[in-house]
Design an enzyme around this catalytic site. Structure first.
Site, PDB file in Angstrom:
ATOM      1  N   LYS A 228       5.682  -7.419   8.622  1.00  0.00           N
ATOM      2  CA  LYS A 228       4.862  -7.220   9.818  1.00  0.00           C
ATOM      3  C   LYS A 228       5.119  -8.311  10.871  1.00  0.00           C
ATOM      4  CE  LYS A 228       3.069  -3.559   8.106  1.00  0.00           C
ATOM      5  NZ  LYS A 228       3.555  -3.618   6.732  1.00  0.00           N
TER       6      LYS A 228
HETATM    7  C1  LIG Z   1       0.634   1.762   8.778  1.00  0.00           C
HETATM    8  C2  LIG Z   1       0.450   0.929   7.538  1.00  0.00           C
HETATM    9  N1  LIG Z   1      -0.711   0.949   6.908  1.00  0.00           N
HETATM   10  C3  LIG Z   1      -0.933   0.208   5.801  1.00  0.00           C
HETATM   11  C4  LIG Z   1       0.046  -0.598   5.289  1.00  0.00           C
HETATM   12  C5  LIG Z   1      -0.227  -1.371   4.047  1.00  0.00           C
HETATM   13  O1  LIG Z   1      -0.160  -2.738   4.293  1.00  0.00           O
HETATM   14  P1  LIG Z   1      -0.107  -3.796   3.107  1.00  0.00           P
HETATM   15  O2  LIG Z   1       1.317  -3.883   2.663  1.00  0.00           O
HETATM   16  O3  LIG Z   1      -0.586  -5.075   3.730  1.00  0.00           O
HETATM   17  O4  LIG Z   1      -1.002  -3.344   2.034  1.00  0.00           O
HETATM   18  C6  LIG Z   1       1.281  -0.658   5.918  1.00  0.00           C
HETATM   19  C7  LIG Z   1       2.358  -1.515   5.377  1.00  0.00           C
HETATM   20  O5  LIG Z   1       3.516  -1.209   5.400  1.00  0.00           O
HETATM   21  C8  LIG Z   1       1.502   0.124   7.066  1.00  0.00           C
HETATM   22  O6  LIG Z   1       2.671   0.099   7.710  1.00  0.00           O
END
Ligand SMILES: Cc1ncc(COP(=O)(O)O)c(C=O)c1O
Length: 482
Positions: A228
């Site tokens: 991210k």
């Molecule tokens: C749109 C979206 N939602 C949720 C997530 C989940 O994030 P995390 O990896 O912090 O759990 C991601 C991660 O790739 C994402 O791109």
């Protein structure tokens, strides 16, 4: 030999032979804060609900919680509380709740908004899998609807038709850094008394009418997983302006049930079964330093996205959806990656062959997620918890929500044949890297007739380009050659 005849997939010299370097922007500030935390033996300073005024503390704005001098605290140690306060200030909300991932954050936010088993939650068909499964964690049922073909976010015009007496919430995903139509979404949600949870994992810093996305709905969730724009390794943040939602989030991530006593109201105890979803102190220390770089990182990605746009502009067969940074519209995106749309008709070869040819030129390109979320066999077969198919068959209730291939045509077309995801705009790729991508795309486009002639012999080169989170061959993106 001309470029056209020199296609790498046909044995020619690739445009590029070194990987793209995608890495977090790190400097001495991260090191200083993390080393300081280690020096202070500050790894987790969470302590159970011993505070007598716990119920007041749970409603404290993040800024006030950070000002508490106690090292040990129910709301976390110094870095966790400071990270929350600094994030809340930057995002102009009273409450920010650090969590260990956006995946858990999405479930917690829904739970804090009061979803019940069997409730329906409207979700866009395209997102990272965590968005679609978030309602399931509290035995609620996702109802997938189609996306807008140019922003890839939920098609606000399709929400009302999906609302039933069981609908309790809408999840919005600001996908790839684009911003969903928040005016329309909020108007529908208020009319039908639905909670709105924004998944802003890919859109940190993007705005709608100058307000940061994630802060427009009832709760918003950010991800700090390493891919991210800013990161803590793994981690996330829930933001809200609602003290009650903040209180419930803080309880859910910290074994909520421990603060309830014999006199507690049953309604208040809903969804408080004990979890530990806390963000560790070292991650919060990293996050504080990363937050200070947010503008810089976003400017970096935006500049690269703009250069890449110029490179790809005007190429027949490649369509660039309008940027939300142009014009006077309410949305202002912050690109997480650059999306171009492939036009098979104009190109004359399949997207898979085009992508394979680009990959051989040294440019790994993603094609989005493997499938729309409803096409996950777990949904198609309605198997989540237990042998009876909970939450679709639970306590004598049988849900009429359906999942089938073809149910969201825009999403399916984007994923099957249109999406080209250029992840390379991230730090520390350079403008010259973007020019390499442009060169390679033009070379493959110029050689497409030759590719079409040889298509049959190239099937073994197609492979899978859509695997994983970012849909590219990791070795080509994450190398260490600068
Ligand atoms: C749109 C979206 N939602 C949720 C997530 C989940 O994030 P995390 O990896 O912090 O759990 C991601 C991660 O790739 C994402 O791109």
């Amino acid at each position: 030999m001309s470029d056209t005849m020199d296609l790498a997939i046909l044995g020619g010299k690739p445009v590029r032979d070194r990987p793209f370097l995608v890495e977090p922007m790190i400097d001495e500030e991260e090191e200083r804060l993390v080393v300081q935390a280690i020096h202070d033996r500050n790894f987790s300073r969470y302590i159970g609900s011993t505070t007598p005024d716990i119920h007041r503390v749970l409603r404290l704005p993040s800024a006030d919680a950070a000002a508490i001098s106690d090292y040990w605290h129910f709301l976390g140690g110094p870095n966790v509380r400071l990270f929350a306060a600094e994030f809340a200030k930057m995002f102009d909300v009273p409450f920010a709740v650090p969590i260990n991932s956006a995946t858990t954050g999405l479930s917690v936010a829904l739970a804090a908004c009061g979803i019940n088993p069997g409730d329906e939650v409207i979700v866009p068909a395209i997102s990272y899998t965590a968005t679609g499964t978030a309602p399931l964690m509290y035995h609620a049922i996702p109802v997938f609807i189609d996306v807008d073909p140019l922003t890839f976010c939920i098609d606000a015009g399709k929400i009302e038709a999906a609302i039933t007496p069981r609908t309790r919430a809408v999840m919005i995903v600001h996908l790839t850094g684009n911003v969903a139509d928040m005016d329309a979404i909020m108007a529908i949600a208020r009319k039908h008394k639905l909670a709105v949870v924004e998944d802003a994992a890919q859109a940190i810093g993007a705005t709608w009418r100058r307000r940061k996305v994630g802060t427009l709905g009832d709760a918003g969730v950010f991800s700090f997983q390493q891919s991210k724009n800013i990161m803590t390794g793994e981690g996330g943040m829930i933001v809200t302006s609602d003290a009650e939602i903040a209180r419930r989030c803080r309880l859910i991530i910290n074994h909520g049930e421990v603060v309830f006593d014999d006199d507690s109201e049953p309604a208040d105890m809903v969804n408080m079964v004990g979890f530990n979803f806390r963000l560790p102190e070292l991650c919060a220390a990293l996050g504080r330093a990363q937050l200070r770089k947010l503008d810089k990182v976003n400017t970096w990605r935006t500049r690269n996205a703009d250069v890449l746009r110029q490179e790809l502009a005007g190429i027949a067969g490649i369509r660039l959806p309008p940027s939300q940074r142009n014009g006077n519209g309410p949305a202002h995106d912050v690109p997480h990656l650059l999306v171009a749309l492939y036009e098979r008709q104009a190109m004359g070869i399949s997207r898979d062959l085009f992508v394979a040819a680009l990959r051989e030129e040294g440019i790994p390109v993603g094609t989005g997620y493997v499938r729309p979320m409803y096409a996950n066999p777990m949904f198609l077969k309605k198997v989540a918890f237990g042998r009876d198919g909970s939450p679709w068959r639970e306590a004598g209730r049988i849900s009429s929500v359906e999942y089938r291939h073809g149910q969201c045509p825009e999403a399916e077309t984007l994923l099957r044949e249109s999406f080209l995801w250029f992840y390379h705009i991230a730090y520390s790729s350079t403008e010259e890297d973007m020019r390499d991508i442009g060169r390679a795309v033009r070379k493959v486009v110029a050689g497409r007739a030759l590719l079409a002639e040889n298509a049959e012999h190239l099937t073994d080169k197609l492979g899978s380009h859509s695997a994983g989170r970012i849909g590219v061959a990791p070795a080509q993106l994450r190398g260490t050659v600068r």
